[in-house]
Design a protein around this motif. Structure first.
Motif, PDB file in Angstrom:
ATOM      1  N   VAL A  38       0.837  -1.195   0.000  1.00 56.50           N
ATOM      2  CA  VAL A  38       0.000   0.000   0.000  1.00 56.50           C
ATOM      3  C   VAL A  38       0.881   1.258   0.000  1.00 56.50           C
ATOM      4  O   VAL A  38       1.917   1.306   0.652  1.00 56.50           O
ATOM      5  CB  VAL A  38      -1.004  -0.009   1.175  1.00 56.50           C
ATOM      6  N   LEU A  39       0.497   2.229  -0.800  1.00 57.96           N
ATOM      7  CA  LEU A  39       1.179   3.504  -1.030  1.00 57.96           C
ATOM      8  C   LEU A  39       2.520   3.344  -1.733  1.00 57.96           C
ATOM      9  O   LEU A  39       3.375   4.230  -1.679  1.00 57.96           O
ATOM     10  CB  LEU A  39       1.340   4.333   0.260  1.00 57.96           C
ATOM     11  N   SER A  40       2.707   2.230  -2.418  1.00 58.15           N
ATOM     12  CA  SER A  40       3.935   2.073  -3.212  1.00 58.15           C
ATOM     13  C   SER A  40       3.748   2.785  -4.548  1.00 58.15           C
ATOM     14  O   SER A  40       2.644   3.178  -4.910  1.00 58.15           O
ATOM     15  CB  SER A  40       4.258   0.595  -3.435  1.00 58.15           C
ATOM     16  N   VAL A 128       0.626   6.143  11.555  1.00 61.06           N
ATOM     17  CA  VAL A 128      -0.088   6.232  10.279  1.00 61.06           C
ATOM     18  C   VAL A 128       0.894   6.773   9.239  1.00 61.06           C
ATOM     19  O   VAL A 128       1.549   7.789   9.475  1.00 61.06           O
ATOM     20  CB  VAL A 128      -1.319   7.161  10.385  1.00 61.06           C
ATOM     21  N   HIS A 129       0.975   6.096   8.114  1.00 60.40           N
ATOM     22  CA  HIS A 129       1.840   6.539   7.013  1.00 60.40           C
ATOM     23  C   HIS A 129       1.011   7.352   6.031  1.00 60.40           C
ATOM     24  O   HIS A 129      -0.076   6.940   5.631  1.00 60.40           O
ATOM     25  CB  HIS A 129       2.452   5.314   6.323  1.00 60.40           C
ATOM     26  N   ARG A 130       1.522   8.509   5.627  1.00 60.35           N
ATOM     27  CA  ARG A 130       0.907   9.341   4.593  1.00 60.35           C
ATOM     28  C   ARG A 130       1.963   9.629   3.537  1.00 60.35           C
ATOM     29  O   ARG A 130       3.113   9.909   3.860  1.00 60.35           O
ATOM     30  CB  ARG A 130       0.364  10.650   5.155  1.00 60.35           C
ATOM     31  N   ARG A 131       1.554   9.543   2.277  1.00 62.18           N
ATOM     32  CA  ARG A 131       2.470   9.808   1.162  1.00 62.18           C
ATOM     33  C   ARG A 131       1.814  10.757   0.183  1.00 62.18           C
ATOM     34  O   ARG A 131       0.643  10.614  -0.151  1.00 62.18           O
ATOM     35  CB  ARG A 131       2.843   8.494   0.465  1.00 62.18           C
ATOM     36  N   ARG A 132       2.609  11.742  -0.273  1.00 60.36           N
ATOM     37  CA  ARG A 132       2.188  12.654  -1.340  1.00 60.36           C
ATOM     38  C   ARG A 132       3.201  12.529  -2.463  1.00 60.36           C
ATOM     39  O   ARG A 132       4.409  12.613  -2.243  1.00 60.36           O
ATOM     40  CB  ARG A 132       2.128  14.099  -0.857  1.00 60.36           C
ATOM     41  N   VAL A 133       2.685  12.315  -3.673  1.00 57.11           N
ATOM     42  CA  VAL A 133       3.526  12.223  -4.866  1.00 57.11           C
ATOM     43  C   VAL A 133       3.157  13.395  -5.767  1.00 57.11           C
ATOM     44  O   VAL A 133       1.977  13.601  -6.076  1.00 57.11           O
ATOM     45  CB  VAL A 133       3.299  10.888  -5.616  1.00 57.11           C
ATOM     46  N   VAL A 146       5.048  10.100   8.867  1.00 55.44           N
ATOM     47  CA  VAL A 146       4.506   9.103   9.775  1.00 55.44           C
ATOM     48  C   VAL A 146       4.097   9.843  11.033  1.00 55.44           C
ATOM     49  O   VAL A 146       4.924  10.526  11.649  1.00 55.44           O
ATOM     50  CB  VAL A 146       5.534   7.995  10.088  1.00 55.44           C
ATOM     51  N   THR A 147       2.840   9.724  11.391  1.00 53.93           N
ATOM     52  CA  THR A 147       2.335  10.368  12.598  1.00 53.93           C
ATOM     53  C   THR A 147       1.961   9.292  13.613  1.00 53.93           C
ATOM     54  O   THR A 147       1.755   8.139  13.261  1.00 53.93           O
ATOM     55  CB  THR A 147       1.109  11.246  12.294  1.00 53.93           C
ATOM     56  N   GLY A 148       1.870   9.691  14.847  1.00 55.50           N
ATOM     57  CA  GLY A 148       1.558   8.771  15.929  1.00 55.50           C
ATOM     58  C   GLY A 148       2.550   8.985  17.043  1.00 55.50           C
ATOM     59  O   GLY A 148       3.512   9.747  16.918  1.00 55.50           O
ATOM     60  N   ALA A 149       2.347   8.290  18.133  1.00 53.95           N
ATOM     61  CA  ALA A 149       3.206   8.466  19.300  1.00 53.95           C
ATOM     62  C   ALA A 149       4.377   7.499  19.275  1.00 53.95           C
ATOM     63  O   ALA A 149       4.345   6.471  18.603  1.00 53.95           O
ATOM     64  CB  ALA A 149       2.381   8.255  20.577  1.00 53.95           C
TER      65      ALA A 149
END
Length: 170
Positions: A38-40, A128-133, A146-149
């Motif tokens: 996912v998100l590759s 949580v992984h977020r990607r912008r291309v 990557v957000t989170g604690a």
């Protein structure tokens, strides 16, 4: 171009073309052929493959197939050495990453797409992984967050196509 039925986004501008995977691991009733990808993305420059994701070389129930289906074999982010979806045995999938907040935009000759996924929600701090291309006539940009604690080991990989020995534009 958002290809919603397939879960892919095609981004093209100038010499760059990217295919961005924002899909579920596979149909919920048949995920066994899926990969933890996912998100590759896959990238071509001037019509030549540059960044690619490998397929599988075998259907055997062995470590090779498990590795080829893992996140570490794809052009995406791995957290703490784990795959975003739990792939195991020859055709098994356990915990699955689910993409969300998928968006695509175009302004003049600059196109972009972004998405997040929750495949690491079971880890401490629920990362949580977020990607912008973003693709323009002169550049391709990939921005991961990557957000989170907590503290995590985050690795982004961009496997090059086997034919790539150097990158130059003449």
């Amino acid at each position: 171009r958002m290809l919603a039925a397939s879960g892919y986004v095609r981004l093209q501008s100038g010499p760059f073309r990217a295919i961005f995977d924002v899909a579920e691991i596979g149909p919920s009733y048949l995920p066994g052929h899926g990969h933890a990808d996912v998100l590759s993305l896959e990238v071509s420059l001037d019509g030549r493959r540059l960044v690619t994701n490998g397929g599988t070389s075998s259907y055997a129930n062995d470590a090779v197939r498990d590795d080829e289906r893992s996140t570490s074999a794809h052009a995406t982010v791995e957290i703490d050495g784990y795959s975003s979806s739990e792939v195991w045995a020859s055709f098994r999938v356990g915990r699955r990453a689910h993409p969300f907040d998928v968006s695509a935009a175009a302004e003049d000759d600059v196109v972009s797409a972004a998405a997040s996924h929750d495949g690491y929600r079971w880890l401490p701090g629920k990362p949580v992984h977020r990607r912008r291309v973003t693709v323009s006539p002169t550049a391709l940009s990939v921005c991961d967050s990557v957000t989170g604690a907590g503290n995590h080991c985050v690795v982004a990989r961009f496997p090059l196509h086997p034919s790539v020995t150097s990158i130059s534009r003449e």
